[in-house]
Design a protein around this motif. Sequence first.
Motif, short mmCIF file in Angstrom:
data_model
loop_
_atom_site.label_atom_id
_atom_site.label_comp_id
_atom_site.label_asym_id
_atom_site.label_seq_id
_atom_site.Cartn_x
_atom_site.Cartn_y
_atom_site.Cartn_z
N LYS A 1 -13.23 -31.56 38.68
CA LYS A 1 -13.17 -31.08 37.29
C LYS A 1 -13.86 -31.46 36.80
CE LYS A 1 -11.47 -28.21 33.62
NZ LYS A 1 -10.15 -27.55 33.71
N TYR A 21 -15.18 -27.18 39.69
CA TYR A 21 -14.83 -26.77 38.69
C TYR A 21 -16.47 -26.22 37.26
CZ TYR A 21 -12.59 -23.18 35.04
OH TYR A 21 -12.35 -22.84 33.93
N GLN A 63 -5.11 -37.37 31.29
CA GLN A 63 -6.82 -36.87 32.51
C GLN A 63 -6.83 -38.03 33.07
OE1 GLN A 63 -8.76 -33.67 29.96
NE2 GLN A 63 -6.70 -32.48 30.09
N CYS A 92 -1.33 -26.31 27.70
CA CYS A 92 -1.55 -26.63 26.26
C CYS A 92 -1.94 -25.33 25.69
CB CYS A 92 -2.82 -27.73 27.06
SG CYS A 92 -4.39 -26.48 27.66
N ARG A 148 -6.56 -36.03 25.01
CA ARG A 148 -5.96 -36.16 26.70
C ARG A 148 -5.45 -37.26 27.70
NH1 ARG A 148 -4.70 -30.99 25.54
NH2 ARG A 148 -5.88 -29.41 25.71
N TYR A 164 -18.14 -19.75 35.38
CA TYR A 164 -18.45 -18.74 34.09
C TYR A 164 -19.47 -17.63 34.96
CZ TYR A 164 -14.67 -21.26 32.29
OH TYR A 164 -13.51 -21.89 31.78
N SER A 199 -3.20 -27.32 36.54
CA SER A 199 -4.42 -28.34 35.19
C SER A 199 -4.13 -29.28 34.57
CB SER A 199 -5.64 -27.63 34.99
OG SER A 199 -4.94 -26.74 33.92
N VAL A 237 -17.44 -25.56 33.94
CA VAL A 237 -16.28 -26.05 32.76
C VAL A 237 -17.62 -25.21 32.37
CG1 VAL A 237 -15.00 -28.22 33.78
CG2 VAL A 237 -16.92 -28.01 32.62
N SER A 238 -16.52 -24.93 31.17
CA SER A 238 -17.69 -24.62 29.98
C SER A 238 -18.42 -24.77 29.30
CB SER A 238 -16.50 -24.51 28.54
OG SER A 238 -15.27 -25.32 28.47
N CYS A 252 -0.73 -24.63 33.48
CA CYS A 252 -0.59 -25.35 32.23
C CYS A 252 -0.40 -25.00 30.85
CB CYS A 252 -2.14 -26.33 31.88
SG CYS A 252 -2.01 -28.19 31.14
N LYS A 308 -9.15 -34.70 37.45
CA LYS A 308 -9.26 -33.89 36.17
C LYS A 308 -10.00 -34.88 35.25
CE LYS A 308 -7.61 -30.30 32.76
NZ LYS A 308 -7.35 -29.65 32.37
N TYR A 364 -15.34 -30.04 28.28
CA TYR A 364 -14.06 -28.83 27.52
C TYR A 364 -14.31 -28.13 26.81
CZ TYR A 364 -12.28 -31.15 31.97
OH TYR A 364 -11.97 -31.88 33.04
N PHE A 381 -6.66 -17.45 32.43
CA PHE A 381 -6.25 -18.32 31.46
C PHE A 381 -5.02 -17.40 30.54
CE2 PHE A 381 -9.69 -20.45 33.85
CZ PHE A 381 -8.71 -22.44 33.79
N ASP A 423 -3.66 -20.65 36.41
CA ASP A 423 -4.05 -22.39 36.10
C ASP A 423 -2.80 -22.16 35.53
OD1 ASP A 423 -5.70 -23.53 34.68
OD2 ASP A 423 -4.68 -22.95 33.52
N PHE A 436 -14.18 -24.42 26.21
CA PHE A 436 -12.74 -24.12 27.14
C PHE A 436 -11.64 -23.23 25.21
CE2 PHE A 436 -8.96 -24.59 28.83
CZ PHE A 436 -8.62 -23.67 29.15
N ARG A 437 -11.85 -25.08 24.61
CA ARG A 437 -10.50 -24.59 24.20
C ARG A 437 -11.13 -24.13 22.42
NH1 ARG A 437 -10.46 -31.42 25.07
NH2 ARG A 437 -9.48 -30.98 26.85
C1 PBG Z 1 -6.05 -26.35 30.80
C2 PBG Z 1 -7.55 -26.30 30.96
C3 PBG Z 1 -8.89 -27.02 30.39
C4 PBG Z 1 -9.91 -26.27 31.08
C5 PBG Z 1 -9.39 -25.42 32.41
N1 PBG Z 1 -7.58 -25.50 32.31
C6 PBG Z 1 -8.51 -27.34 29.83
C7 PBG Z 1 -8.67 -28.94 29.15
O1 PBG Z 1 -7.76 -29.32 29.88
O2 PBG Z 1 -8.53 -29.28 27.82
C8 PBG Z 1 -11.20 -26.47 30.89
C9 PBG Z 1 -11.98 -25.51 31.38
C10 PBG Z 1 -13.58 -25.41 30.83
O3 PBG Z 1 -13.59 -26.52 30.43
O4 PBG Z 1 -14.27 -24.26 31.59
N2 PBG Z 1 -5.83 -27.78 30.65
#
Ligand code: PBG
Length: 337
Positions: free
Chosen positions: A260, A283, A233, A122, A229, A325, A177, A285-286, A120, A207, A213, A79, A118, A216-217
């Motif tokens: 995810k 995934y 999403q 964003c 989103r 992670y 993504s 996620v965070s 994307c 997703k 998330y 990322f 990855d 992650f942000r």
């Molecule tokens: C980018 C992306 C995101 C994550 C992975 N790729 C964030 C989102 O969609 O807002 C989240 C990963 C995580 O939370 O570990 N689009």
Amino acid sequence: MTDLDLRPRRLRLTPAIRRMVRETTLSPADFIYPLFVRHGTGVRQPISSMPGQYQLSPDTAAALAKEAHGLGIPAVILFGIPDHKDHCGTENYSPDGIVPQAIRAIKDAAPEMVVISDMCFCEYTDHGHCGLLNTPGADHYDPNQPADYLLNDATLDLLAKASTVHAQAGADMIAPSGMMDGMVAAIRTALDRAGQANVSVMSYAVKYASGFYGPFRDAAESPPQFGDRAQYQMDPANVREALKEAALDVAQGADVLMVKPALPYLDVLRAVRDSFNLPTAAYQVSGEYAMLHAAGQNGWIDLRRCALESLTSIKRAGADMILTYFALDAARWLLEG
Ligand code: PBG
């Protein structure tokens, strides 16, 4: 009539018997390790909401990827955090952007490591959305604009362009993504035209628009500056729609499907695994990671035990590979036995 005495506990009597009848085993080969990369050298900036995770520069990312390879982890996913953001995410398709730099550094340090990019926008756009807005320069949601504020097809052109750049830098897989319609076909076509037919596409096919998330942000510095989103999403309530999304990506040439987040969506993961004959990734996620750490830090749960239990559950539900992670820690825990 016999006097059957049904006692399943016989098969739980000793560690050796339990090992014999175990249906799911985790190994470091199951993991894909996510790395956050930014410009600089020697950077190892802790991410406060994700204990043990860092923003890294290409050199420190390469060292960590090498360590992961040594533990038997086959892949990393990158990322990028650019220095400069703009309305169309220019750095994502710059040949000297942060991700192409990191790909080259990792491939130098650990040539066998599978490097996934990855894909994307964003992280690269100043508005924080995953593609081009139809209101360039917008910093808030304008109700007078068309309800669909993201330009799907124009975003596809940029995804195709950036994917080609990342492939040319040495990425083995591109992982879109952003949940744009048609993203897999657009990327596949562009890669083939650029002579990158051996680069595969791991699609974030399913997703969800998830609250998990959040950390992650922070880590990727990518929160949307207005709105959310939910237009691209998926709604957490839907599973039939997940199968439709996955079917479309299969038809467009996806090589690997992803679901995810992971733990809150094990039913979706199982449905996708059973419906398609493609390798399936999940995934973790965070937010899943942060919750386990937070409870562990408070002494409310045993972090190691709960992390391994979560990963085992994700694999049991059908994941062939898990983006997590915990990859480094879990690999060490598994090797320790
Ligand atoms: C980018 C992306 C995101 C994550 C992975 N790729 C964030 C989102 O969609 O807002 C989240 C990963 C995580 O939370 O570990 N689009």
